[in-house]
Motif scaffolding. Structure first.
Motif, short mmCIF file in Angstrom:
data_model
loop_
_atom_site.label_atom_id
_atom_site.label_comp_id
_atom_site.label_asym_id
_atom_site.label_seq_id
_atom_site.Cartn_x
_atom_site.Cartn_y
_atom_site.Cartn_z
N LEU B 41 0.90 -0.97 -0.07
CA LEU B 41 0.15 -0.13 -0.06
C LEU B 41 0.68 0.84 0.01
CD1 LEU B 41 -2.32 -0.98 2.59
CD2 LEU B 41 -3.08 -0.99 -0.04
N THR B 42 0.57 2.17 -0.66
CA THR B 42 1.01 3.15 -1.39
C THR B 42 -0.38 4.67 -0.85
OG1 THR B 42 0.54 3.26 -3.08
CG2 THR B 42 2.99 2.59 -2.29
N PHE B 43 0.67 6.02 -0.40
CA PHE B 43 -0.66 6.99 -0.35
C PHE B 43 -1.08 7.61 -1.66
CE2 PHE B 43 1.28 6.29 3.95
CZ PHE B 43 0.24 6.86 4.17
N GLY B 49 1.03 2.64 -8.79
CA GLY B 49 1.81 2.38 -10.41
C GLY B 49 2.93 2.12 -11.13
N GLU B 50 3.60 3.47 -10.16
CA GLU B 50 5.09 3.41 -10.34
C GLU B 50 5.80 1.84 -9.85
OE1 GLU B 50 5.96 7.66 -11.03
OE2 GLU B 50 6.09 6.75 -9.38
N PHE B 51 5.08 1.61 -8.53
CA PHE B 51 5.40 0.71 -8.08
C PHE B 51 5.44 -1.08 -8.47
CE2 PHE B 51 4.82 -2.40 -4.62
CZ PHE B 51 5.46 -2.66 -3.83
N PHE B 52 4.53 -0.49 -8.80
CA PHE B 52 3.56 -2.12 -9.72
C PHE B 52 4.83 -2.48 -11.52
CE2 PHE B 52 1.28 -4.63 -13.65
CZ PHE B 52 1.63 -5.91 -12.64
N ASP B 53 4.86 -0.95 -11.79
CA ASP B 53 5.60 -0.70 -13.17
C ASP B 53 6.87 -1.59 -12.96
OD1 ASP B 53 3.43 -0.03 -14.45
OD2 ASP B 53 4.57 1.13 -14.64
N GLU B 54 7.78 -1.27 -11.48
CA GLU B 54 9.28 -1.28 -11.19
C GLU B 54 9.36 -2.62 -10.67
OE1 GLU B 54 11.83 0.67 -11.77
OE2 GLU B 54 13.00 -1.55 -11.00
N ILE B 55 7.92 -2.76 -9.98
CA ILE B 55 8.56 -4.67 -9.90
C ILE B 55 9.00 -5.77 -11.32
CG2 ILE B 55 7.28 -7.18 -9.07
CD1 ILE B 55 6.26 -4.54 -6.97
N LEU B 56 7.40 -5.56 -12.00
CA LEU B 56 7.66 -6.07 -13.62
C LEU B 56 9.11 -5.81 -14.41
CD1 LEU B 56 4.53 -6.06 -14.98
CD2 LEU B 56 5.63 -7.66 -13.30
N ASN B 57 9.56 -4.81 -14.29
CA ASN B 57 10.51 -4.29 -14.94
C ASN B 57 12.13 -4.93 -14.70
OD1 ASN B 57 9.74 -2.64 -17.29
ND2 ASN B 57 9.31 -1.68 -16.30
N LYS B 58 12.01 -4.83 -13.30
CA LYS B 58 12.52 -5.76 -12.70
C LYS B 58 12.97 -7.09 -13.20
CE LYS B 58 14.34 -4.28 -8.84
NZ LYS B 58 14.34 -4.30 -6.82
N LEU B 59 12.05 -7.56 -12.68
CA LEU B 59 11.42 -9.41 -13.04
C LEU B 59 12.04 -9.43 -14.69
CD1 LEU B 59 8.38 -10.12 -10.88
CD2 LEU B 59 11.46 -10.56 -10.08
N ALA B 60 11.31 -8.09 -15.21
CA ALA B 60 12.09 -8.41 -16.44
C ALA B 60 12.96 -8.51 -16.93
CB ALA B 60 10.83 -7.54 -17.71
N ARG B 61 13.84 -7.30 -16.08
CA ARG B 61 15.67 -7.56 -16.52
C ARG B 61 16.27 -8.41 -15.75
NH1 ARG B 61 14.70 -2.05 -14.82
NH2 ARG B 61 15.17 -2.85 -12.75
#
Ligand code: SF4
Lengths: 935, 1069
Positions: B41-43, B49-61
């Motif tokens: 949870l964020t505020f 949105g960015e948090f989720f994008d970052e998880i996916l991008n991190k895993l993709a990398r």
């Protein structure tokens, strides 16, 4: 159960063509294409339309026409074409609502505590009806698989944690059924379920074809199975690769097969596009549409996320491209709906003035009233501004304008018609009255639309009439609420303009055959549709009950996506998929999971592509002025009021706008007295006190004076604002009372000191260089002991005003005093000062003729704080001040005559500037002023 | 598998908070946690949105690149993992995307409430009001409230009026509605957090030990007399005597609430200073620079006078506070009825529903249902095992109270399969005004660790991955100097700050950069200097990101426009713009609407006449007021505001300069605002105009622009270059002046609420002064946080621009902190930035840092910027789309209002349909018992049967039903046909075909039943009216029967006349 026969049609051509071809197979073109004995099941009405059009076109190729098949949607299979006589009648939507409402209001909540652990805030009609809608929705969902509430607990299995809750829901449902049965009615969902047990085939149907329906209701399948069992041939058509493992016998995509099928078109990254928000998606589509000279038949738009629709429709409208939404739009916001809403308020207990005003602004009402609408509405605004009538009755009592009075009488008549009759006849009567002169011409699109809306309304009324007759005890406002809601929720179907771009929902697209399809809103949750969290039917329960699950939706939507892409390949077509990064409200969105159905090896790249940055919008353009305001310079100013001098000294240009162009605003939300109204109200009482025939002119008894003033106030207030003023007025009147009571104390004292009111509300006119100046002096006092005379103006501002401070000010820190006209500047006490007002000096000038030059002047302050009430004389006022003031007055008069209204003053933001809204980035910069004669 | 453990992380700015959070998420996945069991949870929605994008991008990398995989594996403490493992995780999370509990606290709460509406006392489902919705609703509630009249006022409303008068003592009364609106805006939240009247203006709560000021007092009149007599004698100087006289006079005139007059301001503090001994022993006061000794009895009398002032003021404040409460309660009751009960809730309402103290059942994810707890796992299809909380310093105690139960279960899970992870920075706690309380951070940690030591592990991140060494060094100097802080801010503030402070370290020691503190005297000078700096550095051209941070939205708007106008820079104000009123174009269109709906509004009318819109109105043929009123109202009622506004804007289009992109953008934005308003369904012009006036939008966020934004909004962002031209302000320890004072217990419950009296009064009361000191300390802490955020945004270079702090300045504001930490006041020397040389107070790093960074070639930038259009297809066969005609659509039909709305309208239609149905049942011939039976089964009513029967019997209609040899009938037969390129769908009522011996159709007659009432005279008209329709039937029948059209007859059957009329035609073929 005899299984239907599944035919897989190749999907390298549009589904609608494949199905048409299949239906027409073996027809040689001699004689009409006769499919009258066939019942074709299609998923949506739009699909049915497409099919019928394609059949007609197919026949036309051979110079023939078609006897079309019976085209039905799955849910239509679950009720008979014509109800059997003597059987229970299915409850209408309204009846069902009322039965539930009754049930919920009568229920002993203590027996259903699993459903209602807490008592609701209020067991009102509104509460019950809202919940009733919820329960009906629930029943409808359950009925998709032939279930009722009562069945759930048992069907959900052993370890179902909410079985007690559902048993109680079942009990409520039983009570509702009983309420319906008492009126010979039955729950429509229950009837469907019963019908599915032994369905009747429509007359004349010999065979059934289920075409391109990947997601039929389970209950409909039960019906089809029953027909098949009875020996009716049932054939199922699905389009796809010729692989039996991909579909079940009903042509439904098999979940496991489709959930793992890869979606990897070669040009994926050219076909899928990330957009910032709905507006960006709309923008991309609009420019695409504009790329086609006439998009008819070449391009269609799918809108998987309804949020994109408004932006898209407006964008297309702006580009001048007609668009068509086969889903229709709700009638809420239609002119008739707005009119009826206003009428419903008119029918209320005590119609408010606001509701009368809303009614009078309905174009149909204006047309009915006839005459000059603008004049009528202006009179209405005047009535509001002057009298603040809270209600229709008050407006009626206060109105003076003849035209408006007539209109209000007409409204009163409408109200009488509404109150006299019985619903819905009263409504019909009123509408008939309002539209009696109107002739609706089918050929005019606008009238055609009105006719359609009126017909929906007629249906709503008929249904509601029957319902209300059965379920009594509703008050009029409840019925209105139901009627308006029913009308508002009903869809309106526009006619499709020729050559329009079609904007269709995701589930419609399978049946479209345009070569270029653009789908917007390919975001997760929309495609595939996902339902998460439900107060009654969470996913776990749906699974147990065999209702549609997210997994099933995923398979369906995966299939649809593949099918849409399948024939739009190899240059024969094109499928573009857009998805948004955020919603209109700014919520982050994710791309559809379907777009990630790729080989594992491709997934990282796919993810990097789909979760990239939305393309950069361009930076906002710098602020720029579209135009300068061009005031006409020829407005005449032939005389001045004393108070106008203040305006000129504040800003000559604003003075011109106010006194030359007479710009004065209407405040539609005025709810209380403004400062001027308040002053006028107090003045009226004070004037009466000072009149020559006033019984209290010489009174020194504060109590008597108070009595007089308050009575005068009361009288004026009643005359102006009626017997029942609005709430803020009550507060303001109270304030006026307190102030006048304090005046009584002071006045008694003044009289005792020898001050006699010589004149009250004394009007005068003086001439300044040929320009007449008019004014009205609140009072002139003479002291019978000393002979001194003084001119007094009443001030009702909240804080006491010092006369000197009100007339001159210090220069502002940033102000260039040199730029001010010479006459506006004055040296007082060695300090430079600037005139801001000339009221008292002009008064003094006016009275000099009669009372000489040695007259004092000042304010009688009636502020909020009682202790500060009293006369404040302008200290140190002498002949020099008077001379300077009159020099200024003559200067202003001369300037006005010379029409020097330029340049405007740049007022600080804190200034109380009525004209601020006209100016942007500076007053002078906002206006192009052409002096008369210059041009 | 070993338990993953609970963790608290205090992360300094730029230290990779998101990195830590996303790593935690991956770590949980690596532990085998199903992604849908992780709540993150964020505020803000953006952060989510960015948090989720970052998880996916991190895993993709990591899935793509073994090196990345190895690094990630090491970072999360699972070195054995490789690219394939991360790919598997990527697949898992993608597959579970729709079930993830990853978003804002608000949306999480809303999801819970939606699953339990009845359990939480709601009447059913609800909608969440967006910001503009809230405003509209408030306006409506107030309007309804104000429309009540004196006679029908309820007691509650009378009380409301009285209370409002009490609550606004001495304030303006004449603008009641505007005042009330503001009033509610200011106080509503406090009320909602503490609806209980007992906390409001209750002296027993405020002074449980009693308040000395409110205790019994002697006679004021008597005391005044005593003092007067003493002052007149006693050898006082003339000046002293006058002082005392003036004092007594103003004391008598003073009323509570009024400002203290100068003589009071002079003597009261002196009396208060000597308070302890005053009246007990002779006391010496210095009055008019000379000593005066007050004997005990005079001292006592003076005390009575002072106490009277305090008692008066405090009593009035208490009463006002109670009044405020009553007003708010009244308003809330109204609002509740009209808005909340109708199912419209704000996020705050939603949160309140879940708060335990409001009596709502507690949330839980498992266990037994013995105490009515709400099981989120069943209804939300989710079992929540792991909790990740971001920006924890902004969490409010209320929010925590909702989450506490769910998280308790996780922390206290005996098997350690569940976990809590929370991260944030107590130095960036800038949302205290929204309820955020950074103290929770430590409290929670202490709470769990007190129960079982070591439960939560503490982590610290003090290495900045964002900022280069110059920036970090300045941050350490400014915020790490405990001694200076102790001097400039209240003690508790300095302690709190210093306790959690750790010196930062740059993780990029090689990153070149520069910090300079420049001099600018006023806004204009600072703006000009900003332009100058940016044009020297050319950050955008070098591909660097840049932001200008200010303290208010207004400043951002002004400055962005300055940069665009004066500097030609592509600046974007990330602040709220009033797009509908900040320019002449859209204000004119709003004026037009206003003038049309309120034709008496001469202001609006003249406004229109001042603009080119006047010409457009005239050209549209709506010159007169009446015409315009009708036209505009008509359009608004038919099509809504968006289309109406759109129409006029389009007409204005030719007036705009060809390159006026700005006005066109505003035009689009006005339409968009109208579109939003249309969703409310309202057609009220005044309401729309008001809505538009308040409508704000934020400029789009884009990469290659200079972002001008508030420090608040810059939180979480980093820029290569940051300019700070707006650092002035009041002292750091300044209590928020607006609003009521709210004292809370250590458990954060509202203890008391008071409209705080002015300084002199609260300073001299131990309870009130303690409260104020605390508030000041909190304010100072928040201010420090704000400036900390400001100074930690830059990656490479930061330019501070302020006025010089004078040697003697006593203002303890931020420039002062800079002065004391970065160097003495006064200029440090000159610095050269590009071609500009200027004086600086301070400089560190390389002033020419940017010259090492080459300009980017613009071709690359272009390719990135311009999105390709969706291509169009050429040469592909279009799908066939026929224009649609229905046979009934071809008739020219005019309906009267009476026919349309009258009682008979639906009845007639139903009757007609029924007669059609009855006649469709007839194959040949007259009324037979079989036919009657059929009609009966079909449920046809008597009148219909009678009508149909009469038709069958009628002589004039004999032909229609007479059996013909070789005849065949089509009854209610549908057809589809393409005629003249149009697609037609129709139904024949009855067609009789005659075949020859060979079975070939030789003749056909189309009968069309018309059931509307017709007179014999109208018969001719009728045939004319239906000629078009019958023409189509004729052609369709001819095609279907394989006949030339000439062989098809068309006959209208007028059932009410019982007659048939043949419609001629058909010679065409
Ligand atoms: S257009 Fe008609 S004839 Fe041609 S393929 Fe399609 S359905 Fe068959």
């Amino acid at each position: 159960m005899p299984l239907p026969r599944l035919q897989i049609l190749p999907w390298n051509q549009p589904l609608v063509h494949a199905v048409t071809g299949w239906l027409a197979r073996g027809w040689n073109g001699e004689g009409p294409l006769d499919l009258a004995d066939t019942l074709v099941v299609v998923p949506t009405s739009q699909a049915g339309r497409r099919l019928r059009e394609a059949l007609a076109a197919c026949a036309a190729h051979k110079g023939q026409a078609v006897f079309p098949p019976r085209v039905r949607m799955p849910d239509q299979l679950t009720s008979p074409d014509a109800p059997a006589v003597g059987a229970a009648v299915a409850a209408s939507r309204a009846e069902l609502l009322l039965a539930w409402t009754e049930t919920l209001r009568d229920a002993d909540l203590d027996t259903v505590r699993e459903v209602f652990p807490l008592d609701p805030p209020e067991r009102s009609f509104a509460w019950a009806v809202r919940l009733a809608r919820e329960f009906i929705r629930l029943q409808t969902t359950l009925a998709e698989n032939g279930l009722r509430m009562a069945d759930v607990a048992e069907r959900a299995g052993e370890d179902f944690p909410e079985s007690a809750r559902w048993r109680q829901l079942g009990a409520l449902e039983t009570a509702c059924d009983a309420a319906l049965a008492a009126h010979g009615l039955r729950d429509p969902q229950a009837m469907k379920i019963a019908f599915a047990e032994a369905p009747a085939l429509p007359e004349g149907v010999r065979r059934i074809v289920v075409a391109g329906t990947p997601d039929p209701l389970p209950l409909a399948l039960r019906v089809l199975a029953a027909h098949a069992a009875a020996g009716v041939p049932v054939e199922v058509l699905a389009s796809g690769p010729a692989d039996d493992a991909l579909f079940d016998g009903w042509g439904r995509p098999v979940a496991v097969a489709w959930a793992t099928r890869l979606f990897s078109p070669v040009d994926f990254e050219q076909r899928v596009r990330l957009c910032a928000d709905p507006a960006a998606q709309a923008g991309a589509i609009v420019s695409c549409v504009l790329g086609y000279a006439g998009p008819g038949g070449r391009l269609a738009v799918g809108v998987a996320d309804a949020e994109v629709l408004p932006s898209l429709e407006n964008g297309l409208a702006r580009a001048g491209v007609p668009a068509f939404n086969p889903d229709g739009r709700p009638l809420r916001g239609e002119a008739l709906h707005t009119l009826l809403t206003a009428l419903s308020e008119l029918a209320g207990r005590e119609p408010t003035f606001a509701s009368v005003a809303a009614l009078l602004r309905c174009p149909d009402v204006l047309a009915w009233l006839g005459g000059d609408s603008a004049r009528l509405l202006a009179a209405l605004d005047d009535l509001h501004a002057e009298h603040l009538p809270p209600t229709l009755a008050a407006a009626r009592a206060q109105v003076s304008d003849a035209g408006l009075a007539k209109a209000i009488e007409s409204v009163v008549r409408l109200r009488a018609l509404l109150l006299v009759g019985v619903f819905p006849d009263n409504v019909r009567t009123v509408l008939t009255e309002i539209f009696k002169e109107h002739r609706f011409d089918q050929t005019r699109p606008e009238d055609a639309r009105a006719i359609e809306t009126a017909q929906v309304w007629a249906t709503v009324l008929t249904e509601l009439e029957a319902a209300v007759r059965r379920f009594q005890g509703l008050v009029a406002s409840d019925v209105w609420e139901l009627a308006l809601r029913a009308l508002g929720d009903s869809p309106r179907f526009d006619e499709k303009p020729d050559g329009a771009v079609e904007l269709q929902g995701w589930l419609e697209l399978l049946w479209d055959d345009v070569p270029h399809l653009v789908v917007a809103g390919m975001n997760d949750g929309r495609v595939p549709e996902a339902v998460v969290g439900d107060a009654f039917l969470p996913e776990g329960l749906r699974e147990r009950l065999g209702l549609k699950t997210n997994a099933a939706r995923f398979a369906r939507d995966a299939y649809l996506l593949h099918a849409l892409a399948a024939f739009r390949t190899d240059g024969r077509g094109r499928l573009d998929l857009l998805f948004g990064k955020t919603s209109a409200a700014g919520d982050p969105l994710r791309p559809s999971r379907l777009l990630m159905q790729c080989a594992d090896a491709d997934l990282p790249a796919r993810v990097a592509f789909l979760f990239g940055h939305a393309e950069a919008a361009r930076p906002s353009p710098a602020w720029r002025r579209a135009w300068k305001l061009k005031p006409r310079a020829d407005a005449k100013i032939e005389r001045l009021s004393v108070t106008a001098f203040r305006d000129y000294l504040k800003c000559p240009f604003r003075f011109y706008l106010k006194h030359g162009l007479r710009m004065q605003a209407v405040d539609p939300h005025k709810a209380e007295l403004d400062a001027m109204d308040f002053g006028t109200l107090c003045h009226a009482a004070l004037e009466a006190m000072g009149q020559p025939d006033s019984p209290v002119r010489d009174c020194t008894d504060a109590a008597v004076l108070r009595g007089f003033l308050l009575e005068e106030l009361e009288r004026t207030a009643r005359a102006l604002y009626g017997e029942q003023p609005v709430l803020p007025l009550v507060v303001q009147l109270e304030s006026a009372r307190q102030r006048l009571a304090q005046v009584a104390e002071i006045q008694a004292q003044l009289r005792a000191e020898g001050w006699v009111i010589e004149r009250s509300e004394w009007k005068f006119e003086i001439d300044l260089g040929g320009l007449p100046v008019r004014g009205k002096i609140d009072r002139i006092d003479r002291n019978e002991l000393t002979g001194a005379v003084r001119v007094i103006d009443y001030k009702t501002s909240d804080k006491p005003v010092n006369p000197a401070d009100a007339h001159v000010r210090e220069p502002r820190r940033t102000e260039n005093v040199e730029a001010l006209p010479e006459f506006a500047r004055v040296f007082s006490g060695g300090e430079e000062a600037i005139w801001t007002d000339l009221q008292l000096p002009l008064y003094r000038e006016a009275v000099a003729v009669e009372f000489g030059h040695a007259v004092e002047c000042g304010y009688f302050n009636l502020p909020k704080a009682a202790g500060e009430t009293g006369v404040q004389v302008w200290d140190g006022y002498d002949a020099d001040v008077q001379a300077a003031a009159m020099r200024c007055a003559r200067g202003v008069a001369a300037a006005v005559q010379a029409r020097r209204f330029w340049p405007p003053a740049e007022l600080p933001a804190s200034a109380n500037d009525d004209f601020a809204g006209l100016f942007h980035e500076g007053a002078e910069a906002s206006v192009e002023w052409t002096q008369e004669g210059d041009a | 598998m070993k338990p993953i453990g609970h963790k608290m992380i205090l992360a300094s700015a730029g230290s990779g908070k998101t990195y830590a959070l996303t790593n935690r998420f991956v770590q949980l996945l690596a532990h085998g946690a199903p992604p849908e069991r992780i709540v993150a949870l964020t505020f803000t929605r953006k952060a989510a949105g960015e948090f989720f994008d970052e998880i996916l991008n991190k895993l993709a990398r990591a899935a793509r690149d073994p090196q990345e995989a190895a690094r990630l594996a090491k970072d999360i403490g699972e070195p054995q993992l490789g690219a394939a493992d991360f790919l598997a995780m990527l697949r898992t999370i993608v597959g579970a995307m729709h079930r993830l509990a990853l978003g804002t606290l608000d949306s999480f709460f809303a999801k819970v409430v939606r699953a339990f509406p009845l359990e939480l006392g709601l009447g059913g489902d609800f909608e969440i009001l967006q910001e503009h919705g809230v405003q509209l609703e408030r306006q409506r509630v107030l309007r309804q409230l104000f429309a009540r009249t004196g006679v029908e006022l309820y007691d509650a409303q009378k009380e409301f009026i009285e209370a409002f008068k009490r609550a606004t003592f001495g304030a303006e009364e004449k603008r009641l509605s505007a005042r009330l609106d503001r009033f509610i805006n200011e106080h509503q939240n406090i009320y909602l957090n503490s609806p209980d009247g007992k906390a409001w203006g209750n002296p027993k709560r405020i002074w449980p030990e009693g308040c000395a000021w409110l205790s019994k007092n002697g006679s004021v009149r008597g005391a005044a007399e005593v003092v007067r007599r003493w002052a007149a004698g006693a050898g006082a100087s003339e000046k002293q005597r006058k002082r005392w006289d003036d004092f007594l006079e103003s004391h008598e005139a003073w009323k509570p609430g009024a400002e203290l007059a100068d003589p009071m301001k002079y003597l009261l503090p002196k009396a208060l200073e000597a308070w302890v001994t005053l009246g007990e022993e002779p006391v010496e006061l210095v009055v008019e620079r000379k000593k005066q000794v007050l004997p005990p009895e005079i001292g006592a009398a003076l005390k009575v006078l002072v106490r009277a002032v305090f008692a008066g003021e405090l009593t009035r404040r208490l009463e006002m506070t109670q009044g405020i409460h009553t007003v708010l309660r009244g308003y809330e009751a109204f609002y509740n009825d009209l808005v909340r009960r109708a199912g419209k809730l704000t996020f705050a309402d939603v949160q309140r529903l879940l708060m335990p103290e409001t009596g709502a059942p507690r949330l839980t994810a498992g266990g037994r249902a013995e105490d009515g707890r709400l099981f989120v796992d069943w209804r939300l299809d989710a079992k929540y095992d792991h909790w990740l909380l971001d920006e924890f310093q902004d969490t409010s105690p209320a929010q925590w109270s909702v989450l506490r139960n769910l998280i308790d279960e996780a922390v206290q899970d005996p098997e350690g399969r569940r976990s809590l992870f929370y991260v944030g920075d107590v130095k960036q706690a800038i949302y205290a005004w929204r309820g955020g309380d950074p103290r929770l951070f430590r409290e929670i940690f202490d709470h769990y660790n007190a129960v079982a030591p070591g439960t939560i592990e503490e982590g610290r991140l003090d290495q900045s991955w964002r900022s280069g060494p110059a920036i970090v060094s300045v941050v350490n100097r400014v915020f790490g100097d405990a001694a200076v802080l102790a001097r400039l801010v209240p003690g508790p503030t300095a302690d709190r700050w210093t306790r959690e402070w750790r010196d930062h370290e740059s993780a990029k020691p090689k990153l070149g950069g520069h910090v300079a503190w420049l001099h600018g005297d006023d806004d204009e000078a600072r703006a000009a200097l900003t332009v100058r700096l940016l044009s020297e550095i050319e950050p955008l051209e070098r591909g660097l990101s840049v932001a200008v941070l200010v303290q208010s939205n207004d400043a951002a708007t002004w400055l962005a426009d300055y940069l665009r106008r004066e500097g030609g820079l592509p600046a974007v104000a990330a602040s709220d713009l009033h797009v509908c009123t900040d320019n002449p174009l859209t204000t004119a269109v709003l004026a037009l609407l206003q003038a049309a709906a309120y034709p008496g509004d001469r202001f609006a009318w003249e406004h229109v006449r001042l603009t080119p819109l006047a010409g457009v109105v005239a050209a549209a043929g709506e010159g007169g007021a009446d015409g315009l009123t009708r036209a505009v109202l008509h359009q608004v009622h038919e099509d809504g505001f968006a289309r109406t506004v759109e129409t006029w804007l389009r007409r204005l289009e030719p007036v705009l300069a060809a390159d006026d992109a700005f006005s066109r953008e505003r035009a689009r934005q006005l339409t968009e605002a109208a579109q939003r308003f249309d969703e409310t369904g309202s057609r009220d012009v005044a309401e729309f105009v008001q809505f538009a006036e308040r409508h704000v939008v934020r400029d789009a966020e884009t990469a290659a622009v200079v972002r001008v934004t508030t420090i608040h909004k810059s939180k979480g962002l980093g820029f290569d270059v940051v300019v700070l031209p707006d650092l002035e302000g009041t002292a750091l320890a300044t209590r928020r002046r607006d609003g009521l004072a709210v004292q809370r217990t250590p458990e954060r419950e509202v203890e008391w609420v008071l409209d705080m009296p002015p300084t002199l009064f609260h300073e001299n009361d131990p309870v009130l002064s303690a409260h104020v000191d605390e508030a000041k300390a909190d304010a100072a802490y928040e201010k420090l946080c704000l400036f900390y955020v400001a100074l930690t945004r830059a990656k490479r270079a930061m330019y501070l621009i302020t006025k010089p702090v004078g040697e003697k300045s006593t203002s303890d504001n931020f420039p002062r902190l800079l002065t004391e930490t970065l160097g003495t006041a006064g200029l440090a020397g000159a610095v050269r930035i590009g071609a500009w040389t200027g004086e600086v107070f301070f400089s560190e790093g390389d002033a020419a840092w940017f010259q090492a960074i080459a300009h980017q070639n613009s071709a690359g930038a272009d390719a990135a910027a311009g999105p390709s259009e969706l291509a169009t297809l050429s040469g592909v066969v279009a799908a066939k789309r026929h224009p649609v005609r229905t046979p009934s659509g071809t008739k020219v039909d005019v309906v009267t209002g009476a026919a349309l709305f009258g009682a008979t309208s639906s009845g007639a239609a139903n009757f007609g349909t029924a007669v059609h149905r009855a006649l469709a049942a007839v194959e040949w011939g007259g009324v037979t018992p079989e036919l009657l039976a059929v009609w009966k089964t079909a449920g046809l009513v008597e009148t219909v049967v009678a009508e149909a029967g009469a038709c069958l019997e009628a002589r004039g209609l004999a032909e229609v039903f007479a059996r013909r040899s070789g005849g065949e009938v089509w009854r209610e037969r549908m057809f589809e046909i393409v005629i003249d390129g149009a697609w037609i769908t129709g139904v024949f009522d009855r067609v009789v075909l005659v075949r020859d011996a060979a079975g070939k159709v030789v003749e056909a007659t189309v009968y069309d039943f018309k059931t509307d009432r017709t007179t014999a005279e109208q018969a001719v008209q009728v045939t004319e009216r239906y000629a078009g329709q019958m023409g189509i039937y004729r052609r369709a029948a001819a095609r279907l029967a394989g006949l030339p059209e000439a062989r098809v007859r068309c006959v209208l059957v007028l059932t009410t006349l019982r007659g048939a009329v043949e419609v001629a035609g058909g010679g065409a073929d």
